[in-house]
Design an enzyme around this catalytic site. Structure first.
Site, mmCIF file in Angstrom:
data_model
loop_
_atom_site.group_PDB
_atom_site.id
_atom_site.type_symbol
_atom_site.label_atom_id
_atom_site.label_comp_id
_atom_site.label_asym_id
_atom_site.label_seq_id
_atom_site.Cartn_x
_atom_site.Cartn_y
_atom_site.Cartn_z
ATOM 1 N N SER A 154 0.813 -1.218 0.000
ATOM 2 C CA SER A 154 0.000 0.000 0.000
ATOM 3 C C SER A 154 0.847 1.269 0.000
ATOM 4 C CB SER A 154 -0.945 0.022 1.211
ATOM 5 O OG SER A 154 -0.226 0.274 2.392
ATOM 6 N N LYS A 192 1.362 4.083 7.446
ATOM 7 C CA LYS A 192 0.607 4.947 6.545
ATOM 8 C C LYS A 192 1.066 6.395 6.689
ATOM 9 C CE LYS A 192 -2.369 1.942 4.792
ATOM 10 N NZ LYS A 192 -1.618 0.758 5.203
#
Length: 233
Positions: A154, A192
């Site tokens: 991701s 993230k």
């Protein structure tokens, strides 16, 4: 019939190839034969090639092949002379303009605290799996650091791939845009990009295949900020 210098050069080439597996450079040949310039080596190489003792291979550096040797060198008991290349005092080359000085590299061992999700969040990380050596220059500022192995893709557009080792500086705050280790609801850890939006925290992926997660700020704990990355090929 070969001259003394031609025999010396041929013997030096053979000795170096027997020892190292590659022919010597023209500078090494020049020093071994105590010649003032490489032009003399070029003439000797050409003479040996014309007489069929060596062959130069095109488009390759140090590309010499010995085809045959004089009869004297092939006789049992032949002892080749020993060559000692000259060391010229003060023969130094100035570094290129703008070159970075070479310095000793300080390294530290950091604990690898298991795997961190760069994709679907995984369980919180709490155990040391092994240690990894990290350059000291990668450790930003004071404080504790640890490492994590990345699981998932991701964050691939941020240059973080599956299997990379990320170096994390322990801290519980983050600025917008920082890449952080976030603990969500004390149960799952993820890597993230952090952004605060009012009383919500956006955990952004760097891959359009993953959606940004919006989570109430009281459910997100920053565990550290990304300061470095180690990749093995």
């Amino acid at each position: 019939m070969l001259t003394r210098k031609q025999i010396e050069l041929l013997n030096f080439i053979k000795t170096r190839m027997d020892q190292d597996g590659v022919p010597p450079s023209f500078d090494e040949m020049k020093d071994a034969l105590d010649l003032r310039s490489k032009s003399g080596i070029h003439r000797l190489i050409t003479a040996l090639e014309e007489r069929g003792f060596i062959r130069r291979l095109a488009h390759r550096a140090r590309a010499l092949e010995i085809l045959k040797l004089p009869e004297a060198m092939e006789k049992p008991g032949y002892v080749p002379p020993k060559f000692t290349p000259k060391v010229i005092a003060g023969d130094r080359v100035d570094p290129p303009k703008g070159a970075i000085p070479i310095a000793a590299v300080h390294a530290m061992e950091l604990p690898v605290m298991g795997r961190i999700a760069a994709g679907v969040p995984i369980e919180a990380i709490s155990e040391v799996s092994h240690h990894v050596a990290v350059p000291g220059s990668m450790l930003s500022g004071r404080g504790n650091h640890y490492a994590l192995e990345v699981k998932g893709d991701s964050m691939i557009e941020a240059g973080i791939n599956d299997g990379d080792i990320v170096v994390i500086r322990e801290q519980n705050t983050a600025d917008n845009g920082d890449i952080v280790v976030a603990l969500v609801e004390d149960a799952e850890a993820t890597l993230k990009r952090f952004r605060r939006r009012g009383n919500m925290i956006a955990l952004e992926a760097a891959n359009p295949a993953y959606e940004t997660r919006m989570i109430p700020d009281h459910l997100v704990k920053v565990q550290g900020r990304l300061v470095g990355l180690i990749r093995s090929y």
